[in-house]
Design a protein around this motif. Structure first.
Motif, PDB file in Angstrom:
ATOM      1  N   ASP A   2      -5.538  87.860 -40.631  1.00  0.00           N
ATOM      2  CA  ASP A   2      -6.221  86.601 -40.959  1.00  0.00           C
ATOM      3  C   ASP A   2      -5.249  85.594 -41.567  1.00  0.00           C
ATOM      4  O   ASP A   2      -5.253  84.408 -41.222  1.00  0.00           O
ATOM      5  N   ARG A   3      -4.410  86.087 -42.501  1.00  0.00           N
ATOM      6  CA  ARG A   3      -3.427  85.201 -43.141  1.00  0.00           C
ATOM      7  C   ARG A   3      -2.390  84.715 -42.128  1.00  0.00           C
ATOM      8  O   ARG A   3      -1.968  83.553 -42.148  1.00  0.00           O
ATOM      9  N   TRP A   4      -1.974  85.606 -41.267  1.00  0.00           N
ATOM     10  CA  TRP A   4      -1.004  85.231 -40.231  1.00  0.00           C
ATOM     11  C   TRP A   4      -1.609  84.160 -39.324  1.00  0.00           C
ATOM     12  O   TRP A   4      -0.960  83.183 -38.951  1.00  0.00           O
ATOM     13  N   GLN A   5      -2.893  84.362 -38.973  1.00  0.00           N
ATOM     14  CA  GLN A   5      -3.584  83.416 -38.099  1.00  0.00           C
ATOM     15  C   GLN A   5      -3.641  82.034 -38.736  1.00  0.00           C
ATOM     16  O   GLN A   5      -3.399  81.013 -38.080  1.00  0.00           O
ATOM     17  N   ASN A   6      -3.934  81.989 -40.039  1.00  0.00           N
ATOM     18  CA  ASN A   6      -4.007  80.698 -40.730  1.00  0.00           C
ATOM     19  C   ASN A   6      -2.635  80.032 -40.816  1.00  0.00           C
ATOM     20  O   ASN A   6      -2.501  78.815 -40.625  1.00  0.00           O
ATOM     21  N   LYS A   7      -1.618  80.831 -41.085  1.00  0.00           N
ATOM     22  CA  LYS A   7      -0.253  80.295 -41.195  1.00  0.00           C
ATOM     23  C   LYS A   7       0.216  79.741 -39.853  1.00  0.00           C
ATOM     24  O   LYS A   7       0.953  78.736 -39.803  1.00  0.00           O
ATOM     25  N   HIS A   8      -0.185  80.391 -38.758  1.00  0.00           N
ATOM     26  CA  HIS A   8       0.224  79.967 -37.409  1.00  0.00           C
ATOM     27  C   HIS A   8      -0.982  79.389 -36.656  1.00  0.00           C
ATOM     28  O   HIS A   8      -1.201  79.687 -35.483  1.00  0.00           O
ATOM     29  N   TYR A   9      -1.727  78.576 -37.349  1.00  0.00           N
ATOM     30  CA  TYR A   9      -2.992  78.057 -36.810  1.00  0.00           C
ATOM     31  C   TYR A   9      -2.803  77.360 -35.456  1.00  0.00           C
ATOM     32  O   TYR A   9      -3.560  77.603 -34.513  1.00  0.00           O
ATOM     33  N   GLU A  10      -1.807  76.496 -35.348  1.00  0.00           N
ATOM     34  CA  GLU A  10      -1.611  75.730 -34.105  1.00  0.00           C
ATOM     35  C   GLU A  10      -1.258  76.643 -32.942  1.00  0.00           C
ATOM     36  O   GLU A  10      -1.735  76.446 -31.820  1.00  0.00           O
ATOM     37  N   LYS A  11      -0.432  77.633 -33.210  1.00  0.00           N
ATOM     38  CA  LYS A  11      -0.065  78.590 -32.156  1.00  0.00           C
ATOM     39  C   LYS A  11      -1.295  79.355 -31.686  1.00  0.00           C
ATOM     40  O   LYS A  11      -1.492  79.567 -30.474  1.00  0.00           O
ATOM     41  N   CYS A  12      -2.116  79.778 -32.627  1.00  0.00           N
ATOM     42  CA  CYS A  12      -3.339  80.508 -32.284  1.00  0.00           C
ATOM     43  C   CYS A  12      -4.320  79.601 -31.550  1.00  0.00           C
ATOM     44  O   CYS A  12      -4.997  80.034 -30.607  1.00  0.00           O
ATOM     45  N   LEU A  13      -4.398  78.339 -31.976  1.00  0.00           N
ATOM     46  CA  LEU A  13      -5.273  77.377 -31.308  1.00  0.00           C
ATOM     47  C   LEU A  13      -4.889  77.239 -29.835  1.00  0.00           C
ATOM     48  O   LEU A  13      -5.754  77.228 -28.947  1.00  0.00           O
ATOM     49  N   ASP A  14      -3.588  77.145 -29.567  1.00  0.00           N
ATOM     50  CA  ASP A  14      -3.113  77.058 -28.180  1.00  0.00           C
ATOM     51  C   ASP A  14      -3.522  78.295 -27.387  1.00  0.00           C
ATOM     52  O   ASP A  14      -3.951  78.193 -26.227  1.00  0.00           O
ATOM     53  N   ALA A  15      -3.376  79.464 -27.999  1.00  0.00           N
ATOM     54  CA  ALA A  15      -3.704  80.716 -27.305  1.00  0.00           C
ATOM     55  C   ALA A  15      -5.197  80.824 -27.021  1.00  0.00           C
ATOM     56  O   ALA A  15      -5.616  81.221 -25.923  1.00  0.00           O
ATOM     57  N   PHE A  16      -6.020  80.469 -28.009  1.00  0.00           N
ATOM     58  CA  PHE A  16      -7.468  80.487 -27.812  1.00  0.00           C
ATOM     59  C   PHE A  16      -7.868  79.500 -26.719  1.00  0.00           C
ATOM     60  O   PHE A  16      -8.684  79.806 -25.833  1.00  0.00           O
ATOM     61  N   ASP A  17      -7.293  78.323 -26.777  1.00  0.00           N
ATOM     62  CA  ASP A  17      -7.633  77.276 -25.812  1.00  0.00           C
ATOM     63  C   ASP A  17      -7.255  77.701 -24.395  1.00  0.00           C
ATOM     64  O   ASP A  17      -8.037  77.524 -23.447  1.00  0.00           O
ATOM     65  N   ASP A  18      -6.071  78.273 -24.242  1.00  0.00           N
ATOM     66  CA  ASP A  18      -5.617  78.725 -22.932  1.00  0.00           C
ATOM     67  C   ASP A  18      -6.556  79.784 -22.370  1.00  0.00           C
ATOM     68  O   ASP A  18      -6.949  79.741 -21.198  1.00  0.00           O
ATOM     69  N   TYR A  19      -6.928  80.739 -23.212  1.00  0.00           N
ATOM     70  CA  TYR A  19      -7.817  81.815 -22.771  1.00  0.00           C
ATOM     71  C   TYR A  19      -9.194  81.262 -22.378  1.00  0.00           C
ATOM     72  O   TYR A  19      -9.748  81.632 -21.329  1.00  0.00           O
TER      73      TYR A  19
END
Length: 491
Positions: free
Chosen positions: A179-196
Motif C-alpha cells: 500500500d505504501r509503495w503504491q502511494n509513493k509510486h502513485y503515477e506509475k500505478c495509475l498508468d498501469a491501472f489505466d492501461d489494464y
C-alpha cells in the motif's frame, strides 16, 4: 480510463440519503428476481489500497439475504495456488445461478501487481490480458452478469487514509508495504491501472469508475450501477449470443466411418509391448513431477468401447500419489447451476500431476446437444470456448492428450449383450446405454463435427480403434509416452 476520468458532481447530502434508500430497496427487490431468473451475478471490486473496497462490499450485502451471496477476499496467490492455472481460483469463485459472488480484488489486482513487481514480462502480460478477455467473455456469453467496479481516490486522500489506519493499533495491520509503495509510486500505478482497464473494457463487461472520496456517495454509485446492470442482464437473457470465428489451427480428422477397425494384437505381442510402454511411462511420471509439468488426458468414446480398461492400463504405470481419475457423469445440481466448464476447471491437476478424465467437457457438444440439454446456440458456441479452454491449459504449460475410443455398432451390441448376460458385469449396462445406442447415427454426426472443430495443433484428437481392446490399450500407451517424451525433451 482513469487518466481521463472526470469526477461526477456529488449531490447534496439529502439527495444522497434519498437515493441511497431507493437503491437499497431496489436491490432488495431485485434479489428475488435474480433468484427467479437464475441469473449468476459476479461483482469484482477493485481499486486503490485504502479506497474502501471491503467496507463497500460490507455495506452493499446488507441489502441481500446471506444465503444467496458469497464474499471472497482475493489475496496474493499462495504457492499451492500458483501450481494451478492463473484463472483457476477465479473460476472456482464463480457463483451459482440465482446467486451473487463479491470479490474483494481479483484478477485485475493480481495481473497489475505482478506486472509492476516485474514478475510478468510484456509477453506474459499480453497473454494474461488475452486470458482475462476470454474468461470474462465466456462468462457473459454463458449468461453471467460480470460487474467490474474500480474505487478511485487521489494520492493525497490515499495517504491520509493510510496514515489514519496506521495511527490506530487496531487497524495498523491493514496497511501493507505494498500500500505504501503504491502511494509513493502513485503515477506509475495509475498508468498501469489505466492501461489494464482500457485493454479489458468489454462491451459485455465494462469498467465502472467509482468516486471513492465519500462512503455514502460511493455506495449510492455502486448500488445504482448494480441495479441497472441487473435490469439490463435480465432484458438480454433471451437474446442469442453471437458465434465466434475459429482462430485456431486445426488438424484434419477422418470421419469415424473411415477409421479402420481391423487392427489387433496377439496375447504375447500385447503383454510384451504393454509392459515395455508402462515401464517408460512410469519413468516419465517422475520426470513430469521433477519438471512440474501438468498433464491432462481425456477419454471419450462409445459406450462399451473400453475406456475404463484403457485407463486402468495407463494408471497401472503411475505413482498413485501423482494422478487422479475423474469419472464424469451428469452434473450435480451445484455444477449444473454454473458455467459448464466450471466442474472441469476445478478438477485440473496441479503442476507435476496428471488428471485423467473418463468423459469430459466434450459432453457439451455430444450428449447435451443430442439430448437437448442446452440450446443450439450454446453447443455451437462451445467449440470455440473449448478450444480457448484447452489453449489456456497449454499456455499454462499443460500437456493435453485426447482420445476418441472407436468401435463399430456390431461390436457394441456384442459387448452390451455380454454385460447383460453376465451377472458380475451387469452393473456396467443401463437402460440409458440402450437408448443411446438407438441414436447412434445422430451421435456419430455430432462426434465427427466435434473432431473436425476441436482437433487443434496443441491439443489434437487421437482415434483409438478398439474392436480389439488389447490393440487400443497399447496404442494409447504408445501415444501418451511419445507425447510426454517429446514435451519433456522440448523443455
Amino acid at each position: 480510463m482513469l487518466k481521463n476520468w472526470v469526477r461526477p458532481a456529488r449531490p447534496e447530502k439529502e439527495e444522497v440519503k434519498q437515493r441511497l434508500k431507493t437503491a437499497r430497496d431496489r436491490l432488495e427487490a431485485l434479489e428475488l428476481e435474480v433468484k427467479a431468473a437464475g441469473l449468476p451475478v459476479l461483482v469484482l471490486v477493485e481499486g486503490w489500497g485504502a479506497a474502501g473496497k471491503g467496507s463497500m462490499i460490507g455495506r452493499i450485502i446488507q441489502c441481500l439475504d446471506p444465503r444467496f451471496f458469497t464474499v471472497t477476499s482475493m489475496q496474493a496467490p499462495t504457492p499451492e495456488e500458483r501450481r494451478y492455472p492463473f484463472l483457476h481460483r477465479y473460476m472456482a469463485a464463480a457463483p451459482e445461478a440465482g446467486k451473487f459472488a463479491f470479490l474483494d480484488s481479483g484478477w485485475m489486482d493480481q495481473v497489475v501487481t505482478e506486472r509492476l513487481q516485474g514478475d510478468l514480462s510484456e509477453r506474459d502480460y499480453a497473454q494474461r490480458l488475452q486470458s482475462v478477455l476470454r474468461f470474462e467473455r465466456q462468462l457473459t456469453d454463458n449468461r453471467y452478469l460480470v460487474l467490474k467496479l474500480f474505487l478511485h481516490i487521489g494520492k493525497n486522500e490515499q495517504k491520509k487514509r493510510l496514515d489514519a489506519l496506521e495511527a490506530d493499533p487496531d487497524t495498523a495491520w491493514r496497511v501493507s508495504k505494498r500500500d505504501r509503495w503504491q502511494n509513493k509510486h502513485y503515477e506509475k500505478c495509475l498508468d498501469a491501472f489505466d492501461d489494464y482497464m482500457q485493454a479489458t473494457n468489454l462491451p459485455g463487461a465494462p469498467w465502472y469508475v467509482i468516486d471513492g472520496d465519500d462512503k455514502k456517495w460511493s455506495e449510492v454509485q455502486m448500488l445504482e450501477i448494480l441495479c441497472s446492470a441487473i435490469d439490463t442482464a435480465r432484458q438480454n437473457a433471451a437474446l442469442a449470443v453471437p458465434l465466434r470465428q475459429n482462430t485456431f489451427a486445426l488438424c484434419p480428422m477422418p470421419p469415424l466411418r473411415q477409421v479402420a477397425l481391423d487392427k489387433s494384437l496377439t496375447e504375447e505381442e500385447y503383454d510384451e509391448r504393454r509392459k515395455a510402454l508402462q515401464k517408460r511411462l512410469g519413468a516419465l511420471h517422475n520426470r513430469l513431477f521433477r519438471k512440474r509439468v501438468p498433464v491432462v488426458i481425456v477419454y471419450e468414446g462409445w459406450d462399451a468401447a473400453g475406456k475404463g480398461g484403457n485407463i486402468k492400463r495407463v494408471t497401472a504405470a503411475l505413482d498413485p500419489r501423482g494422478y487422479q481419475v475423474h469419472p464424469i457423469a451428469s452434473p450435480e445440481p451445484h455444477e449444473k447451476a454454473r458455467h459448464y466448464l466450471w466442474r472441469f476447471w476445478t478438477r485440473l491437476p496441479k503442476t507435476g500431476h496428471i488428471a485423467i478424465f473418463d468423459r469430459s467437457w466434450y459432453g457439451r457438444v455430444m450428449v447435451e446437444r443430442i439430448e437437448g440439454f442446452c440450446t443450439e446456440n450454446d453447443w455451437q458456441r462451445a467449440y470455440n470456448e473449448i478450444n480457448e479452454f484447452e489453449d489456456e491449459l497449454t499456455a499454462w504449460g499443460a500437456v493435453i492428450v485426447k482420445f476418441w475410443v472407436q468401435i463399430d455398432k456390431d461390436t457394441q451390441l456384442a459387448r452390451f449383450t455380454d454385460r447383460q448376460n453376465t451377472p458380475e458385469k451387469r452393473w456396467k449396462i443401463t437402460d440409458e446405454d440402450w437408448r443411446n445406442r438407438e441414436k447412434w447415427d445422430a451421435y456419430e454426426t455430432a462426434v465427427d463435427e466435434m473432431l473436425q472443430k476441436t482437433s487443434t495443433r496443441s491439443a489434437p484428437w487421437h482415434i483409438l480403434p478398439s474392436n480389439d481392446k488389447k490393440y487400443a490399450r497399447v496404442k494409447a500407451l504408445e501415444i501418451i509416452v511419445e507425447t510426454l517424451e517429446r514435451a519433456l525433451d522440448e523443455r
